[in-house]
Design a protein around this motif. Sequence first.
Motif, PDB file in Angstrom:
ATOM      1  N   ILE A  77       0.852  -1.183   0.000  1.00 36.49           N
ATOM      2  CA  ILE A  77       0.000   0.000   0.000  1.00 36.49           C
ATOM      3  C   ILE A  77       0.891   1.237   0.000  1.00 36.49           C
ATOM      4  O   ILE A  77       1.630   1.471   0.956  1.00 36.49           O
ATOM      5  CB  ILE A  77      -0.917   0.019   1.240  1.00 36.49           C
ATOM      6  CG1 ILE A  77      -1.705  -1.299   1.342  1.00 36.49           C
ATOM      7  CG2 ILE A  77      -1.861   1.209   1.197  1.00 36.49           C
ATOM      8  CD1 ILE A  77      -2.295  -1.541   2.716  1.00 36.49           C
ATOM      9  N   ARG A  78       0.820   2.010  -1.056  1.00 30.61           N
ATOM     10  CA  ARG A  78       1.591   3.246  -1.136  1.00 30.61           C
ATOM     11  C   ARG A  78       0.653   4.419  -0.903  1.00 30.61           C
ATOM     12  O   ARG A  78      -0.058   4.860  -1.791  1.00 30.61           O
ATOM     13  CB  ARG A  78       2.282   3.367  -2.498  1.00 30.61           C
ATOM     14  CG  ARG A  78       3.371   4.441  -2.538  1.00 30.61           C
ATOM     15  CD  ARG A  78       4.165   4.350  -3.822  1.00 30.61           C
ATOM     16  NE  ARG A  78       3.381   4.773  -4.981  1.00 30.61           N
ATOM     17  CZ  ARG A  78       3.757   4.618  -6.236  1.00 30.61           C
ATOM     18  NH1 ARG A  78       4.905   4.011  -6.500  1.00 30.61           N
ATOM     19  NH2 ARG A  78       2.999   5.034  -7.241  1.00 30.61           N
ATOM     20  N   ASN A  79       0.643   4.902   0.331  1.00 33.39           N
ATOM     21  CA  ASN A  79      -0.177   6.028   0.734  1.00 33.39           C
ATOM     22  C   ASN A  79       0.627   7.321   0.611  1.00 33.39           C
ATOM     23  O   ASN A  79       1.819   7.292   0.289  1.00 33.39           O
ATOM     24  CB  ASN A  79      -0.682   5.807   2.153  1.00 33.39           C
ATOM     25  CG  ASN A  79      -1.869   4.851   2.194  1.00 33.39           C
ATOM     26  OD1 ASN A  79      -2.485   4.575   1.174  1.00 33.39           O
ATOM     27  ND2 ASN A  79      -2.165   4.326   3.366  1.00 33.39           N
ATOM     28  N   PRO A  80       0.025   8.495   0.862  1.00 35.63           N
ATOM     29  CA  PRO A  80       0.744   9.755   0.668  1.00 35.63           C
ATOM     30  C   PRO A  80       2.099   9.833   1.367  1.00 35.63           C
ATOM     31  O   PRO A  80       3.067  10.309   0.775  1.00 35.63           O
ATOM     32  CB  PRO A  80      -0.232  10.798   1.226  1.00 35.63           C
ATOM     33  CG  PRO A  80      -1.580  10.212   0.944  1.00 35.63           C
ATOM     34  CD  PRO A  80      -1.409   8.739   1.148  1.00 35.63           C
ATOM     35  N   PHE A  81       2.189   9.359   2.615  1.00 29.57           N
ATOM     36  CA  PHE A  81       3.442   9.525   3.361  1.00 29.57           C
ATOM     37  C   PHE A  81       4.033   8.214   3.881  1.00 29.57           C
ATOM     38  O   PHE A  81       5.036   8.240   4.595  1.00 29.57           O
ATOM     39  CB  PHE A  81       3.227  10.482   4.541  1.00 29.57           C
ATOM     40  CG  PHE A  81       2.817  11.862   4.115  1.00 29.57           C
ATOM     41  CD1 PHE A  81       3.721  12.717   3.509  1.00 29.57           C
ATOM     42  CD2 PHE A  81       1.513  12.299   4.295  1.00 29.57           C
ATOM     43  CE1 PHE A  81       3.348  13.989   3.107  1.00 29.57           C
ATOM     44  CE2 PHE A  81       1.124  13.566   3.890  1.00 29.57           C
ATOM     45  CZ  PHE A  81       2.043  14.413   3.291  1.00 29.57           C
ATOM     46  N   ARG A  82       3.416   7.088   3.533  1.00 30.43           N
ATOM     47  CA  ARG A  82       3.934   5.806   4.015  1.00 30.43           C
ATOM     48  C   ARG A  82       3.773   4.735   2.951  1.00 30.43           C
ATOM     49  O   ARG A  82       2.899   4.823   2.084  1.00 30.43           O
ATOM     50  CB  ARG A  82       3.215   5.361   5.295  1.00 30.43           C
ATOM     51  CG  ARG A  82       3.442   6.238   6.493  1.00 30.43           C
ATOM     52  CD  ARG A  82       2.903   5.590   7.757  1.00 30.43           C
ATOM     53  NE  ARG A  82       1.459   5.413   7.719  1.00 30.43           N
ATOM     54  CZ  ARG A  82       0.750   4.855   8.699  1.00 30.43           C
ATOM     55  NH1 ARG A  82       1.372   4.423   9.788  1.00 30.43           N
ATOM     56  NH2 ARG A  82      -0.553   4.732   8.602  1.00 30.43           N
ATOM     57  N   VAL A  83       4.614   3.725   3.056  1.00 28.59           N
ATOM     58  CA  VAL A  83       4.480   2.513   2.242  1.00 28.59           C
ATOM     59  C   VAL A  83       4.347   1.346   3.214  1.00 28.59           C
ATOM     60  O   VAL A  83       5.246   1.105   4.034  1.00 28.59           O
ATOM     61  CB  VAL A  83       5.686   2.296   1.312  1.00 28.59           C
ATOM     62  CG1 VAL A  83       5.540   0.985   0.555  1.00 28.59           C
ATOM     63  CG2 VAL A  83       5.824   3.457   0.331  1.00 28.59           C
ATOM     64  N   ILE A  84       3.229   0.642   3.129  1.00 35.34           N
ATOM     65  CA  ILE A  84       2.951  -0.471   4.035  1.00 35.34           C
ATOM     66  C   ILE A  84       2.941  -1.760   3.243  1.00 35.34           C
ATOM     67  O   ILE A  84       2.206  -1.873   2.241  1.00 35.34           O
ATOM     68  CB  ILE A  84       1.592  -0.292   4.759  1.00 35.34           C
ATOM     69  CG1 ILE A  84       1.547   1.066   5.484  1.00 35.34           C
ATOM     70  CG2 ILE A  84       1.348  -1.432   5.726  1.00 35.34           C
ATOM     71  CD1 ILE A  84       0.746   2.116   4.768  1.00 35.34           C
TER      72      ILE A  84
END
Length: 223
Positions: A77-84
């Motif tokens: 999951i590549r979100n605005p400020f994190r990659v999970i």
Amino acid sequence: MTTAPPESRDRIYRSPMALIGGSLVLVIIGWLGIDAVVSGTGRTPWLALAALILVVPLVVAFTLRPAVFANHDRLRIRNPFRVIVVPWGEVEMLRSGYSNEVFVTSGAKYQLWAIPVSLRGRKKAARQTAQQTARQSSGRGSTRGLGLFGGGMQPDGFGGRTPVPEGPTRAETDKIIDELREMLEARGKAQTSQGEVTVRWAYEIAGPAVAGAVLLTILVALG
């Protein structure tokens, strides 16, 4: 000696509207900002430059950057400020309400920014399902698809044809969540789908934005 199976290719999910909107906003910001840097006088070029350094990474973070990558082993999951990165074995469930979220076995949850919920899309899908049900109940059946036996028809075993039943219409983002749930059900217990959840902060986005904010603050404070 055993050879590890090749990693499956990612399915990539992104928001087309976010990509289009973000690209347009960047074009407008770039045009205005570069014009101010080149043609401005006094402190204007420096203020414009600081604003560009601050705003451009934020626009990229919330529009162009979000994406969901899914393969046989894990969900990234590549979100605005994190990659999970979540192995399927660590996924507890995928929930779709007013936002799409993944819950992991530790109790944490992560929002899927790249797959926004469209309430308008759900209402449209509900109307289409209601119309489809009404057509089937009236005996007309579905008019979609041709196939071997005619549009939406199948042999009834007695030389005639009966309508092919259709499932309920789903909104596009709900279809994506359905696909991810199918992958979770199929791969959740696989040996290669086990591991730990990892979270990485996107310093390449946060760093420039913070630098731009600091520079802009200093320029404004100096008057």
